[in-house]
Design a protein around this motif. Structure first.
Motif, PDB file in Angstrom:
ATOM      1  N   LEU A  53       9.274  -5.365  -8.431  1.00  7.65           N
ATOM      2  CA  LEU A  53       9.418  -5.126  -6.828  1.00  7.65           C
ATOM      3  C   LEU A  53       9.353  -6.431  -5.739  1.00  7.65           C
ATOM      4  CD1 LEU A  53       8.624  -2.483  -5.037  1.00  7.65           C
ATOM      5  CD2 LEU A  53       6.846  -3.217  -4.349  1.00  7.65           C
ATOM      6  N   VAL A  59      13.288  -1.576  -6.167  1.00 10.76           N
ATOM      7  CA  VAL A  59      12.052  -0.777  -6.116  1.00 10.76           C
ATOM      8  C   VAL A  59      11.847   0.350  -7.012  1.00 10.76           C
ATOM      9  CG1 VAL A  59      11.024   0.895  -4.110  1.00 10.76           C
ATOM     10  CG2 VAL A  59      12.305  -1.144  -3.603  1.00 10.76           C
ATOM     11  N   PHE A  61       9.575   3.152  -8.308  1.00 15.30           N
ATOM     12  CA  PHE A  61       8.551   3.928  -7.904  1.00 15.30           C
ATOM     13  C   PHE A  61       7.834   4.797  -9.283  1.00 15.30           C
ATOM     14  CE2 PHE A  61       7.780   7.032  -4.101  1.00 15.30           C
ATOM     15  CZ  PHE A  61       6.225   7.061  -4.560  1.00 15.30           C
ATOM     16  N   GLY A 260       2.518   5.778  -6.437  1.00 12.32           N
ATOM     17  CA  GLY A 260       2.752   5.243  -5.149  1.00 12.32           C
ATOM     18  C   GLY A 260       1.083   3.939  -4.774  1.00 12.32           C
ATOM     19  N   GLU A 261       0.014   4.166  -5.783  1.00  9.67           N
ATOM     20  CA  GLU A 261      -0.693   3.647  -5.491  1.00  9.67           C
ATOM     21  C   GLU A 261      -0.564   2.100  -5.732  1.00  9.67           C
ATOM     22  OE1 GLU A 261      -4.836   4.926  -6.740  1.00  9.67           O
ATOM     23  OE2 GLU A 261      -4.819   6.894  -6.019  1.00  9.67           O
ATOM     24  N   MET A 263       2.214   0.794  -5.877  1.00 11.19           N
ATOM     25  CA  MET A 263       3.072   0.317  -4.964  1.00 11.19           C
ATOM     26  C   MET A 263       2.201  -0.625  -3.756  1.00 11.19           C
ATOM     27  SD  MET A 263       6.452   1.877  -3.846  1.00 11.19           S
ATOM     28  CE  MET A 263       7.923   2.241  -4.292  1.00 11.19           C
ATOM     29  N   VAL A 264       1.649   0.461  -3.196  1.00  5.86           N
ATOM     30  CA  VAL A 264       0.367   0.186  -2.036  1.00  5.86           C
ATOM     31  C   VAL A 264      -0.352  -1.103  -2.242  1.00  5.86           C
ATOM     32  CG1 VAL A 264      -1.327   1.518  -1.093  1.00  5.86           C
ATOM     33  CG2 VAL A 264       0.085   2.516  -1.807  1.00  5.86           C
ATOM     34  N   ILE A 267       2.651  -4.124  -1.658  1.00  2.00           N
ATOM     35  CA  ILE A 267       2.121  -3.962  -0.133  1.00  2.00           C
ATOM     36  C   ILE A 267       1.453  -3.925   0.614  1.00  2.00           C
ATOM     37  CG2 ILE A 267       3.821  -2.747   1.795  1.00  2.00           C
ATOM     38  CD1 ILE A 267       5.595  -3.036  -0.974  1.00  2.00           C
ATOM     39  N   VAL A 271       3.999  -8.624  -0.300  1.00  2.00           N
ATOM     40  CA  VAL A 271       5.175  -8.610  -1.351  1.00  2.00           C
ATOM     41  C   VAL A 271       5.328 -10.452  -2.077  1.00  2.00           C
ATOM     42  CG1 VAL A 271       7.676  -7.304  -2.484  1.00  2.00           C
ATOM     43  CG2 VAL A 271       5.905  -6.159  -0.086  1.00  2.00           C
ATOM     44  N   LEU A 306      -2.017   2.241   6.741  1.00  2.00           N
ATOM     45  CA  LEU A 306      -0.788   2.444   5.429  1.00  2.00           C
ATOM     46  C   LEU A 306      -0.241   2.164   6.377  1.00  2.00           C
ATOM     47  CD1 LEU A 306      -0.015   1.084   2.333  1.00  2.00           C
ATOM     48  CD2 LEU A 306       0.030   3.820   1.812  1.00  2.00           C
ATOM     49  N   VAL A 310       2.824  -1.200   7.097  1.00  5.17           N
ATOM     50  CA  VAL A 310       4.358  -0.934   6.907  1.00  5.17           C
ATOM     51  C   VAL A 310       5.198  -1.004   8.383  1.00  5.17           C
ATOM     52  CG1 VAL A 310       6.239   0.708   6.448  1.00  5.17           C
ATOM     53  CG2 VAL A 310       3.705   0.460   5.817  1.00  5.17           C
ATOM     54  N   ARG A 314       4.727  -6.197   8.741  1.00  5.53           N
ATOM     55  CA  ARG A 314       5.494  -6.868   7.700  1.00  5.53           C
ATOM     56  C   ARG A 314       4.745  -8.106   6.831  1.00  5.53           C
ATOM     57  NH1 ARG A 314      11.167  -5.881   9.548  1.00  5.53           N
ATOM     58  NH2 ARG A 314      10.654  -4.952   6.980  1.00  5.53           N
TER      59      ARG A 314
END
Lengths: 328, 305
Positions: A53, A59, A61, A260-261, A263-264, A267, A271, A306, A310, A314
């Protein structure tokens, strides 16, 4: 001076990860040690994802698929060993095991093979297609786990006794934490070495300008495929540890919420930063613990936070604290 | 056997038509605004909850249906103006995360308001009966009504896109956003309308499906993922692709679940045939998707870039 500031933040994060459970040990708070173990494991899953990522710009998912494969490797092998049922009798005998090292090797091999197949198909696409197809493949494995009754189906699979590691009492919370923290450290060092290597530079080059990479004679597809496989293996290893932490594995580990988590974590932390996943996982677990203690519907403020990260922050936690990266 | 087959065929059609209502909104939003919206399933859930709440309160299913359209469209328009608008120029990663956050907010908010127990929607009286299918088995009248209503909405959508001024603008927006803004079309308003339109369709689907299943938090997520599969198969941004993809996914999923266990039973014992058949059936649409992508990486009707 930003590099120095990032180094400072990274050091604080590393020291906090080790200090908090030690203090908790002194205060006899085993629950906090478990939380710290969870942070280390989630951070490791994030380190895996960050490779594709953050550095590869892909990306994915669907990393819950690999997290869950690791978890099921632990669950399935342990359940066979504990029930004294061999996995396979012909043509040759394969028995279950409660040795973490064997479980990890199986998790690494299986996740690598699955990632090779998924990657070979999904990496032909890019952008939104890639996001949705990795998601769909993870869902495919999720539904398979739900409808396959042999290993618990929807109800999941319990691991009655945490699997063993030579010379360590894994049932002792602080020892198991130490094991997870060492694994996280190995994953981070490996990832740091990898992104500085020729391979890592090619991977980042393929993110920034695939045409130019092709022009200098490096095929982005092969570089990305190898990165995808390595990333999946790291996440699967984290999954095996997570199953052992909970002594339970269920299709939830494979669900898209899990993707998703993970990824969270990446982020929220930042990143493409080495310590980003650790910062993100720690922040997530702390928020879950604090908000969850106050309000039943803690995911609502989490969602708002969150969203704000976003939209306005950033670069995540490490990015906000350490400022812009010096060189991209 | 024949009437059972026909019944499953109708179920497949119903699931395909409902998927189309979801997928058309998703694909429009992606085609016109270039946005990937995970929160589309939440709009579906909002439609179902609005319908169930209003129907329980007023006693009229029809008012509930109107409420589902209104609630989802208003929620969609608000979300677009407050949040989504800021995401158009961001990369897909930011869009995925922001809309993932929206799911958390919507799901938890709904749980806060309505509680965790599922709600139930009852069907209006004159649609409660059954119809006799050729071959003798009975089929619920309401499911037939859903199929007809869904098909009518689908035709309406094609007319809207193909024949009206709004449709021309939407298609122009898909072709070249910058150019239609330069030609004096209020692009912000167009985006809000497209988003609200997609939301209303999702809300309507939620209300329809809510009558055949329970209305609960998280009901939008499985449908959302199926809708993703649909638009990936059909080609992202293509309404025609969404229609073909929806029907393909609806039929493959329903018929796979029905036929595969039977097929395996011809050479396996019944219990393992059911296990293997149903496990394979639940993966079937993803296998179809992988096949389609292997042959055509941008979907059946996608623009090959």
């Amino acid at each position: 001076m930003t590099m120095n500031r990032e180094f400072l933040i990274n050091s604080i994060l590393a020291i906090a990860l080790i200090a908090v459970p030690l203090i908790a040990l002194g205060m006899d708070e085993p629950f906090i040690i478990t939380l710290a173990t969870k942070v280390a494991i989630f951070a490791m899953a994030g380190v895996g994802l960050n490779l594709v990522l953050g550095y590869g710009g892909l990306v994915s998912f669907g990393h819950a698929a690999f997290f869950g494969i690791g978890g099921y490797a632990a669950g399935i092998l342990a359940s066979h060993a504990l029930n004294y049922e061999p996995i396979m009798e012909s043509p040759f005998l394969i028995e279950g095991t409660t040795q973490m090292i064997v479980i990890w090797i199986v998790a690494l091999i299986v996740s690598a093979l699955v990632a090779l197949v998924i990657g070979a198909i999904t990496l032909r696409t890019s952008g939104v297609y890639f996001i949705m197809i990795t998601l769909a493949f993870a869902q495919m494995i999720y539904y398979f786990a739900i409808s396959w009754p042999a290993y618990g189906g929807e109800d999941g699979l319990s691991i009655y006794v945490r699997n063993g590691f030579p010379g360590i009492n894994t049932l002792d919370p602080i020892s198991f934490f130490a094991l997870c923290a060492v694994m996280l450290a190995i994953a981070m060092v490996f990832s740091a070495v990898l992104i500085r290597s020729r391979f890592g530079l090619a991977l980042q080059g393929a993110r920034q300008n695939p045409q130019r990479m092709t022009a200098v004679g490096i095929a982005p597809f092969r570089i990305r495929l190898v990165a995808f496989v390595i990333s999946a293996m790291i996440t699967a290893l984290a999954g095996a540890l997570y199953a052992d932490l909970n002594r339970f594995v269920s299709p939830t580990m494979l669900s898209w919420h899990m993707s998703g988590e993970i990824m969270v974590f990446v982020i929220l932390g930042g990143v493409g930063r080495l310590f980003g996943p650790l910062a993100g996982a720690a922040l997530y677990i702390i928020l879950e613990h604090l908000l969850g203690g106050v309000w039943e519907f803690w995911q609502l403020p989490l969602g708002v936070l969150l969203l704000l990260v976003v939209l306005f922050a950033r670069g995540g936690l490490v990015g906000v604290l350490a400022g812009e990266r010096k060189h991209v | 056997m024949f009437s059972l087959f026909l019944e499953q065929l109708l179920n497949g059609l119903q699931s395909g038509v409902m998927l189309f209502l979801m997928a058309s909104g998703l694909t429009l939003v992606f085609g016109v605004m270039g946005l990937i919206n995970l929160a589309h399933g939440s709009l579906y859930m909002i439609g179902a909850f609005a319908c169930a709440a209003v129907a329980a309160w007023t006693g009229s299913f029809w008012l509930g249906l109107v409420a589902s359209l209104m609630a989802a469209a208003i929620a969609g328009a608000l979300v677009e103006m407050l949040i989504i608008r800021r995401l158009y120029n961001r990369d897909h990663l930011d869009q995925v995360l922001a809309t993932f956050a929206l799911i958390l907010i919507f799901s938890e908010g709904t749980r806060w308001i309505f509680g965790s127990f599922p709600l139930f929607l009852s069907v209006p009286d004159f649609l409660t009966g059954t119809v006799i299918l050729p071959g003798g088995s009975q089929y619920p009248l309401f499911r037939l009504a859903i199929i007809v209503a869904g098909l009518a909405v689908a035709v309406g959508l094609f007319l809207l896109i193909g024949k009206t001024r709004l449709g021309i603008r939407i298609r122009a927006g898909e072709a070249d956003r910058g150019m239609i803004a330069a030609l004096g079309v209020d692009i912000d308003r167009l985006y809000t309308i497209v988003f609200a339109l997609g939301a209303a369709l999702a809300g309507l689907a939620g209300a329809f499906v809510g009558t055949t299943q329970s209305v609960q938090v998280g009901m939008g997520e499985p449908v959302l993922i199926l809708a993703f599969v649909v638009i990936v198969i059909g080609g992202i941004g293509s309404i025609k692709g969404a229609l073909v993809g929806s029907l393909l996914v609806g039929f493959t999923d329903t018929m796979g679940r029905f036929l595969l266990p039977h097929a395996f039973a011809t050479f396996l014992d019944p219990s393992s045939a059911t296990a293997i058949g149903s496990a394979l059936a639940s993966m079937l649409i993803y296998i179809v998707m992988a096949l389609v992508l292997f042959l055509r990486p941008s979907g059946l009707f996608g623009a090959t870039s």
